[in-house]
Design an enzyme around this catalytic site. Structure first.
Site, short mmCIF file in Angstrom:
data_model
loop_
_atom_site.label_atom_id
_atom_site.label_comp_id
_atom_site.label_asym_id
_atom_site.label_seq_id
_atom_site.Cartn_x
_atom_site.Cartn_y
_atom_site.Cartn_z
CD GLU A 65 24.78 -11.25 43.23
OE1 GLU A 65 26.16 -11.41 43.41
OE2 GLU A 65 24.48 -10.46 42.39
N GLY A 119 30.46 0.76 49.26
CA GLY A 119 29.17 0.24 49.91
C GLY A 119 28.31 0.01 49.02
CD GLU A 166 37.09 -8.83 51.73
OE1 GLU A 166 36.20 -8.34 52.58
OE2 GLU A 166 36.86 -7.82 50.57
CG ASP A 173 33.15 -9.74 44.99
OD1 ASP A 173 32.34 -10.28 44.20
OD2 ASP A 173 32.57 -8.96 46.17
C1 GLA Z 1 29.80 -10.29 48.10
C2 GLA Z 1 30.82 -11.44 48.26
C3 GLA Z 1 30.90 -12.20 46.94
C4 GLA Z 1 29.57 -13.03 46.71
C5 GLA Z 1 28.58 -11.98 46.75
C6 GLA Z 1 27.06 -12.16 46.59
O1 GLA Z 1 29.97 -9.47 46.88
O2 GLA Z 1 32.12 -10.80 48.36
O3 GLA Z 1 32.04 -13.36 47.35
O4 GLA Z 1 29.22 -13.94 47.70
O5 GLA Z 1 28.38 -10.98 47.91
O6 GLA Z 1 26.94 -13.09 45.51
#
Ligand code: GLA
Length: 387
Positions: free
Chosen positions: A33, A121, A160, A172
């Site tokens: 993460e 969310g 984004e 993501d």
């Molecule tokens: C969000 C961001 C990702 C990543 C996560 C944390 O989902 O979109 O790019 O940084 O947080 O791992």
């Protein structure tokens, strides 16, 4: 979600004609993460929930007519309008259209109706599901599918950054585009090499508990974390002009210690989490290869601890869910995704599952007046045209 559901709205809200239907998933992440924008490793998989959109060229030069089925909201806008629409959901359509144009896709006016079943969310990337779904449709309708999967990932990320105010990494959008049923993927975010990992943990399952605290990544807290990481890299680079330090991936524990005093405790702790998380992802890969799920779980708990204490992206409700998992003897549990709300991801032995869910619901309800939502993880396919 059924195609007919989206199709009936598309027909009703526009001119009665049908278009093509596309689907893209949200994602889970086993571990890794806040490592993506630090050039580290991530371990995501696509889920069986996502976004479905029907789209059709409408013959205009640049008028987009968009209908968000779940919100019952219609917005029309022009791609040539430099400001774009205000509604946050419509900005994803506007942004991805312009990003696909930059990649050479001659996007013209189109109609679109879309719906989603990935919870908003909850840290499961409903926004990446939208971006990759719309990118897939535009590539197909206007671009002869010439844009590569990786370029669609990057177009989603740029949406984004440029239109939604989140300086996210690539995890993501990558998971949403490249997902494969039954497989997690280990991605090296620096080299962009990845491999599929069939994930069928014998005797265990993955379940998400949604605190229903809505996380909101737009705005400062997420971008602040990224700035802290970049600040540490800058200081390390200044101390070592002979080296090339692009992200924390290039930095060692010793180098981090050298700049501790100058960057301050907050940035130091954040960078410390990231260096540890990079090693944990590799540890999880090794443990998976050996079928050692207890080890995987231990590393997940360490990630939670780091995200909560050092990276400071947890909240009371998520820490509470993590404590319940520990008390119930759940193998692994941690915050999933960007943080500040959303879900925990839990690796649970089959024989403990029922009791864990019942206990979590009861205790959470006693404390917060509502139950957490429960999503059993089914690892599904990435972006695709359905018809
Ligand atoms: C969000 C961001 C990702 C990543 C996560 C944390 O989902 O979109 O790019 O940084 O947080 O791992």
């Amino acid at each position: 979600m059924e195609i007919d559901f989206v199709r009936s709205r598309f027909i009703k809200h526009f001119d009665g004609k049908t278009g093509n239907v596309y689907a893209s998933p949200g994602r889970i992440n086993l571990i890794g993460e806040h490592t993506d924008y630090n050039g580290g490793f991530v371990f995501p998989g696509a889920v069986d929930k996502g976004v479905m959109a029907e789209m059709r060229a409408n013959g205009t030069e640049d008028t987009v007519m968009a209908y968000a089925i779940d919100l019952k909201d219609r917005v029309d806008f022009k791609l040539s309008d430099p400001n774009g629409p205000k509604a946050s959901w419509a900005r994803y359509i506007y942004g991805i259209s312009l990003e696909m144009k930059k990649l050479g896709v001659p996007v013209k006016g189109f109609n679109i109706a879309f719906a989603g079943d990935v919870p908003l969310g909850a840290g499961m990337s409903s926004s990446a599901a939208m971006e990759s779904c719309f990118a897939c449709g535009l590539n197909d309708i206007f671009g002869e599918n010439k844009v590569s999967q990786w370029d669609m990932v990057l177009a989603g990320q740029a949406t984004e950054h440029n239109y939604c105010g989140v300086n996210c990494g690539i995890m993501d959008q990558f998971a949403s585009v490249f997902g494969k049923a039954g497989c997690l993927m280990r991605l090296d975010c620096r080299s962009r090499e990845f491999e599929y990992f069939p994930f069928k943990p014998d005797g265990y399952r993955l379940v998400l508990l949604d605190s229903v605290v809505k996380h909101q990544l737009a705005g400062s807290p997420y971008n602040d974390r990224r700035n802290s990481c970049e600040n540490v890299v800058k200081h390390i680079q200044a101390k070592h002009p002979e080296g090339k330090f692009e992200t924390l991936r290039d930095c060692t524990w010793e180098q981090l210690d050298e700049v501790r005093a100058e960057v301050g405790e907050e940035d130091y702790k954040r960078a410390k989490f990231v260096l540890g998380e990079k090693d944990r992802v590799l540890g999880v890969c090794e443990a998976l290869n050996e079928g050692d799920y207890e080890k995987v779980g231990e590393l997940m708990y360490q990630t939670h601890e780091g995200l909560s204490k050092d990276y400071e992206v947890s909240c009371e409700e998520l820490d509470f869910l993590n404590d319940i998992a520990k008390e119930c003897g759940v193998t692994g549990s941690r915050i999933m995704g960007g943080g500040f709300g959303g879900c925990t991801i839990n690796l649970v032995r089959n024989d403990l599952y029922k009791q864990f869910i019942a206990t979590a619901k009861q205790k959470f309800n006693e404390k917060y007046g509502h139950e957490p939502k429960v999503y059993d993880v089914v690892i599904g396919d990435g972006s695709r045209r359905l018809c």
